[in-house]
Design a protein around this motif. Structure first.
Motif, mmCIF file in Angstrom:
data_model
loop_
_atom_site.group_PDB
_atom_site.id
_atom_site.type_symbol
_atom_site.label_atom_id
_atom_site.label_comp_id
_atom_site.label_asym_id
_atom_site.label_seq_id
_atom_site.Cartn_x
_atom_site.Cartn_y
_atom_site.Cartn_z
ATOM 1 N N TYR A 167 25.131 50.876 120.465
ATOM 2 C CA TYR A 167 26.506 50.872 120.967
ATOM 3 C C TYR A 167 26.765 49.671 121.879
ATOM 4 C CZ TYR A 167 28.283 55.323 119.180
ATOM 5 O OH TYR A 167 28.764 56.336 118.370
ATOM 6 N N GLN A 168 25.766 49.269 122.644
ATOM 7 C CA GLN A 168 25.940 48.109 123.513
ATOM 8 C C GLN A 168 26.185 46.842 122.705
ATOM 9 O OE1 GLN A 168 23.011 47.598 126.646
ATOM 10 N NE2 GLN A 168 22.724 49.817 126.831
ATOM 11 N N ARG A 169 25.511 46.712 121.586
ATOM 12 C CA ARG A 169 25.677 45.515 120.761
ATOM 13 C C ARG A 169 26.818 45.650 119.759
ATOM 14 N NH1 ARG A 169 21.506 41.767 118.359
ATOM 15 N NH2 ARG A 169 23.282 40.454 118.880
ATOM 16 N N ASN A 170 27.249 46.890 119.497
ATOM 17 C CA ASN A 170 28.300 47.122 118.497
ATOM 18 C C ASN A 170 29.384 48.031 119.076
ATOM 19 O OD1 ASN A 170 26.806 46.078 115.797
ATOM 20 N ND2 ASN A 170 25.341 47.231 117.042
ATOM 21 N N PRO A 171 30.071 47.596 120.133
ATOM 22 C CA PRO A 171 31.057 48.477 120.795
ATOM 23 C C PRO A 171 32.236 48.839 119.911
ATOM 24 C CG PRO A 171 31.202 46.227 121.634
ATOM 25 C CD PRO A 171 29.966 46.283 120.800
ATOM 26 N N ARG A 172 32.476 48.069 118.869
ATOM 27 C CA ARG A 172 33.584 48.403 117.966
ATOM 28 C C ARG A 172 33.377 49.747 117.283
ATOM 29 N NH1 ARG A 172 30.101 45.117 115.297
ATOM 30 N NH2 ARG A 172 29.425 45.789 113.210
ATOM 31 N N GLU A 173 32.104 50.179 117.184
ATOM 32 C CA GLU A 173 31.820 51.395 116.420
ATOM 33 C C GLU A 173 32.322 52.649 117.131
ATOM 34 O OE1 GLU A 173 30.757 51.412 113.312
ATOM 35 O OE2 GLU A 173 30.688 49.216 113.372
ATOM 36 N N TRP A 174 32.016 52.807 118.428
ATOM 37 C CA TRP A 174 32.442 54.034 119.094
ATOM 38 C C TRP A 174 33.963 54.127 119.193
ATOM 39 C CZ3 TRP A 174 35.429 53.842 123.392
ATOM 40 C CH2 TRP A 174 35.336 52.724 124.228
ATOM 41 N N GLN A 177 27.504 39.356 107.005
ATOM 42 C CA GLN A 177 27.209 39.716 108.385
ATOM 43 C C GLN A 177 26.482 41.069 108.430
ATOM 44 O OE1 GLN A 177 27.786 37.630 111.035
ATOM 45 N NE2 GLN A 177 28.307 36.258 109.332
ATOM 46 N N PRO A 178 25.585 41.253 109.403
ATOM 47 C CA PRO A 178 24.897 42.549 109.520
ATOM 48 C C PRO A 178 25.894 43.688 109.713
ATOM 49 C CG PRO A 178 23.866 40.895 110.923
ATOM 50 C CD PRO A 178 25.144 40.285 110.424
ATOM 51 N N LEU A 179 25.624 44.800 109.063
ATOM 52 C CA LEU A 179 26.480 45.970 109.264
ATOM 53 C C LEU A 179 26.419 46.435 110.709
ATOM 54 C CD1 LEU A 179 25.746 48.028 106.025
ATOM 55 C CD2 LEU A 179 27.780 46.663 106.548
ATOM 56 N N LEU A 180 25.235 46.337 111.300
ATOM 57 C CA LEU A 180 25.042 46.648 112.714
ATOM 58 C C LEU A 180 24.138 45.588 113.328
ATOM 59 C CD1 LEU A 180 24.433 50.512 112.718
ATOM 60 C CD2 LEU A 180 26.468 49.325 113.558
ATOM 61 N N LEU A 181 24.532 45.065 114.471
ATOM 62 C CA LEU A 181 23.675 44.120 115.189
ATOM 63 C C LEU A 181 22.553 44.889 115.872
ATOM 64 C CD1 LEU A 181 26.425 41.879 116.847
ATOM 65 C CD2 LEU A 181 25.060 41.362 114.809
ATOM 66 N N SER A 182 21.311 44.416 115.707
ATOM 67 C CA SER A 182 20.174 45.092 116.345
ATOM 68 C C SER A 182 19.207 44.043 116.869
ATOM 69 C CB SER A 182 19.505 46.054 115.353
ATOM 70 O OG SER A 182 19.107 45.387 114.166
#
Length: 234
Positions: free
Chosen positions: A63-70, A175-180
């Motif tokens: 969530y920290q790297r992908n805040p758009r998700e929440w 682009q990655p679906l989720l940044l990790s």
């Protein structure tokens, strides 16, 4: 707000999470329920709790790297989403955007181009439900419970695949679906891989312990036949 999500949030305030210090601290009193656990039951319970905690740390990092998700959930913040996901996992509830999918079916769908919801939530829920399913649908274990070592072994292998999928899956633009995990000139961040590694190691250790327990049960029975000893009946 997604259907059913409000109920999850209202009920999700207490997750029952324990950290290593609270589990292992010698001043913690023995709970009555622990008297109904064998050593293996207790080990499996602690491993499950630590694996779920590792999963929740992984979720927080994502969530920290992908805040758009929440934000796809219309929730006030990421912490609210985390509480809802934890509650759904630990209380055996479906996650609204997965269409009734759980464990491996949910895992594949959560990282597919067809999925349009909160991908962090779906990915986390999928792994959590897979862990619970592999342990017979439980998060705590007692004398009357049994384990399937093969299912737990399979869960460890699925986690390895999930970690690979997380780092490799891309959208239509590449682009990655989720940044990790991140590798750059400024430094490397492999903390996601570390959490996956911890979970896999715990599952593999439990698998070996279970296999040894069943092997010893067979060996003890063979010894009793060899020595012509009658087996106790009470």
């Amino acid at each position: 707000m997604l259907p059913g999500l409000a109920a999850l949030l209202l009920l999700g305030g207490c997750t029952g999470r324990l950290d290593n210090d609270s589990i292992l601290h010698t001043r913690n009193p023995v709970k009555p329920a622990e008297l109904l656990q064998t050593d293996v039951d207790r080990m499996a319970t602690l491993a499950m709790r630590n694996n779920l905690n590792s999963l929740y740390r992984l979720m927080n990092k994502l969530y920290q790297r992908n805040p758009r998700e929440w934000r796809k959930n219309s929730l006030p913040d990421a912490a609210a989403a985390e509480r809802a996901i934890q509650y759904a996992i630990e209380h055996n509830q479906d996650w609204p955007t997965l269409g009734g999918r759980r464990d491996v079916a949910a895992l594949d769908y959560s990282l597919s181009p067809a999925f349009e919801g909160d991908r962090v939530a779906a990915f986390t829920y999928a792994i959590g439900s897979m862990l619970v399913t592999a342990h017979g649908g439980r998060t705590e274990f007692y004398l009357t419970d049994s384990f399937n070592a093969q299912f737990i072994h399979n869960a460890a292998r699925n986690l390895e695949k999930a970690g690979w999928m997380l780092s490799q899956r891309r959208d239509a633009t590449g682009q990655p679906l989720l940044l990790s995990n991140e590798f750059s000139e400024q430094g490397n961040n492999i903390s996601y891989a570390v959490e996956f590694g911890k979970m896999v190691a715990r599952l593999d250790l439990l698998t070996h312990v279970l296999e040894e327990r069943y092997r010893r049960m067979g060996a003890n029975y063979a010894q009793s036949l060899f020595l012509l000893n009658f087996l106790p009946v009470q």
